[in-house]
Design an enzyme around this catalytic site. Structure first.
Site, short mmCIF file in Angstrom:
data_model
loop_
_atom_site.label_atom_id
_atom_site.label_comp_id
_atom_site.label_asym_id
_atom_site.label_seq_id
_atom_site.Cartn_x
_atom_site.Cartn_y
_atom_site.Cartn_z
CG ASP A 1 1.49 -14.02 -4.14
OD1 ASP A 1 1.13 -13.46 -3.09
OD2 ASP A 1 0.70 -14.58 -4.93
CG LEU A 2 2.21 -8.45 -1.64
CD1 LEU A 2 1.09 -7.51 -1.24
CD2 LEU A 2 3.57 -7.79 -1.43
CD GLU B 1 -13.33 1.68 4.79
OE1 GLU B 1 -13.76 1.16 5.85
OE2 GLU B 1 -14.06 2.24 3.96
CG HIS C 1 -7.85 7.59 -4.11
ND1 HIS C 1 -7.83 7.10 -2.82
CD2 HIS C 1 -6.95 6.85 -4.80
CE1 HIS C 1 -6.95 6.11 -2.74
NE2 HIS C 1 -6.41 5.93 -3.93
NE ARG D 1 -12.21 3.22 -6.00
CZ ARG D 1 -11.61 2.91 -4.86
NH1 ARG D 1 -10.61 2.04 -4.87
NH2 ARG D 1 -11.99 3.46 -3.71
N GLY E 1 1.27 -3.91 -6.68
CA GLY E 1 -0.08 -3.50 -7.08
C GLY E 1 -0.09 -2.61 -8.29
CB ILE E 2 2.37 -2.16 -11.03
CG1 ILE E 2 2.74 -0.97 -11.94
CG2 ILE E 2 2.34 -3.48 -11.82
CD1 ILE E 2 4.18 -0.95 -12.36
CB THR E 3 -2.23 -4.74 -12.63
OG1 THR E 3 -2.53 -5.45 -11.43
CG2 THR E 3 -1.00 -5.36 -13.30
CE1 TYR F 1 -7.83 -2.73 2.12
CE2 TYR F 1 -9.22 -1.08 3.16
CZ TYR F 1 -8.18 -1.41 2.30
OH TYR F 1 -7.50 -0.42 1.63
CB SER G 1 -7.17 2.54 3.79
OG SER G 1 -8.57 2.64 3.64
#
Length: 340
Positions: A62-63, A134, A186, A191, A10-12, A156, A132
């Site tokens: 890819d995950l 969530e 955050h 974002r 998720g570096i991008t 999610y 998270s």
């Protein structure tokens, strides 16, 4: 002296890009996982790619493809793995629950299992899981801390609960160094614009520039604990520098509604927010998370971390950057500046 290697999934994204910058400043060699797509999304890391050519590397994978994950771990041999990647849009997770579970939940399991099967020394690999707030969903206590029971209210969130407990299981079963950061909301100028905070501040900027009239929003009464993303990144790194792995809530300890965010953001303008907001029933979640507020006492005690940017200044930062991006100025910025 050994130069630490970090591998970021998720570096991008918002967190991945800030984390990469943070680690590069600390002289890490940073490797990032990216998915192949027809449209490359490198905007958040374009400066890093230019400034740190000799210490920053991107790898396709890819995950949902276990082979690509384990091959990269064996190739890179990282000291620290920061797992930030996920299908992170809560509302959309209701539309694509199976995909969300596969990427956000089982994707985490694939990374854990790839580490275990990598034939590398597990004692020398540290793993961070981006959990998270969530997971608390329909909160069973206020504020929420590390021991608060989970009550997820979206595909999610359920996927994040699965990932969180898998991390605990692997930590206890295989003696792996695994930390989970239960980060509350955050925000930053990086974002995604599909998130409510940026939807509001970019919408205001577009309205002032004459390019937009209405901002479509859902539940204005939902309350969240909003912090500043670059500060949360430091907390993540501090977790990974401890002698023993553990889980930490990272939050500001303040909760504000979407309506309050609207009022604060529009207060910098001469506009009435009521004239520019359209309530879209399609943006309501089938199961809502009404109130999230975190207790980061453990992080303060164990990591020496606490947030610095308060709510009003967070709103100001986002609005100022979005106005700058579309070329409009708001004179009330200077007058309303709040000292932290």
């Amino acid at each position: 002296m050994h130069k630490k290697k970090a591998f970021i999934t998720g570096i991008t994204g918002q967190d991945g890009s800030y984390l990469a910058e943070f680690l590069l400043r600390k002289k890490y060699e940073v490797h990032g996982l990216i998915r192949r797509s027809s449209l490359e999304n490198f905007d958040r890391i374009k400066d890093i790619r230019f400034c740190y050519k000799d210490a920053f590397y991107l790898h396709y994978g890819d995950l949902v493809d276990f082979g690509s994950v384990i091959n990269l771990i064996r190739k890179i041999r990282p000291d620290e793995i920061y797992h930030m990647a996920a299908m992170s849009d809560v509302r959309i997770s209701f539309d694509i629950p199976e995909y969300t579970a596969n990427v956000t939940g089982v994707g985490t399991l694939r990374v854990l299992e790839a580490i275990r099967q990598s034939n590398l020394d597990l004692k020398n690999i540290k793993f961070y899981q981006a959990s998270s707030s969530e997971v608390f969903g329909k909160a069973l206590e206020i504020p929420q801390k590390e021991t608060t029971p989970f009550y997820p209210r979206s595909p999610y969130a359920v996927s994040k609960v699965f990932a969180h407990w898998m991390c605990k299981n692997y930590r206890e079963s295989y003696n792996m160094f695994i930390c989970s950061g239960i980060l509350f909301n955050h925000e930053s100028p990086r974002r995604g614009e599909n998130f409510v905070t940026r939807k509001i501040t970019r919408g205001i900027a577009n309205i002032l520039a004459g390019g937009q009239e209405k901002i479509n929003l859902g539940n204005l009464n939902a309350k969240r604990d909003w912090g500043y993303a670059p500060e949360f990144i430091e907390a993540i790194w501090l977790m990974m520098q401890q002698e023993q792995p553990d889980d930490y809530v990272i939050a500001t300890g303040e909760s504000h509604s979407v309506r309050e965010f609207l009022e604060e953001a529009f207060s910098y303008t001469n506009l009435r927010w009521q004239d520019h907001i359209k309530i879209d029933k399609n943006l309501f979640r089938p199961a809502e998370t009404d109130l999230l507020i975190g207790d980061a006492s453990k992080a303060k005690e164990m990591l020496g971390w606490e947030p610095k940017t308060k709510f009003k200044n967070l709103v100001r930062i986002l609005l100022q950057e979005d106005c700058k991006a579309v070329g409009v100025k708001i004179p009330k910025f200077k007058k309303k500046f709040i000292k932290n």
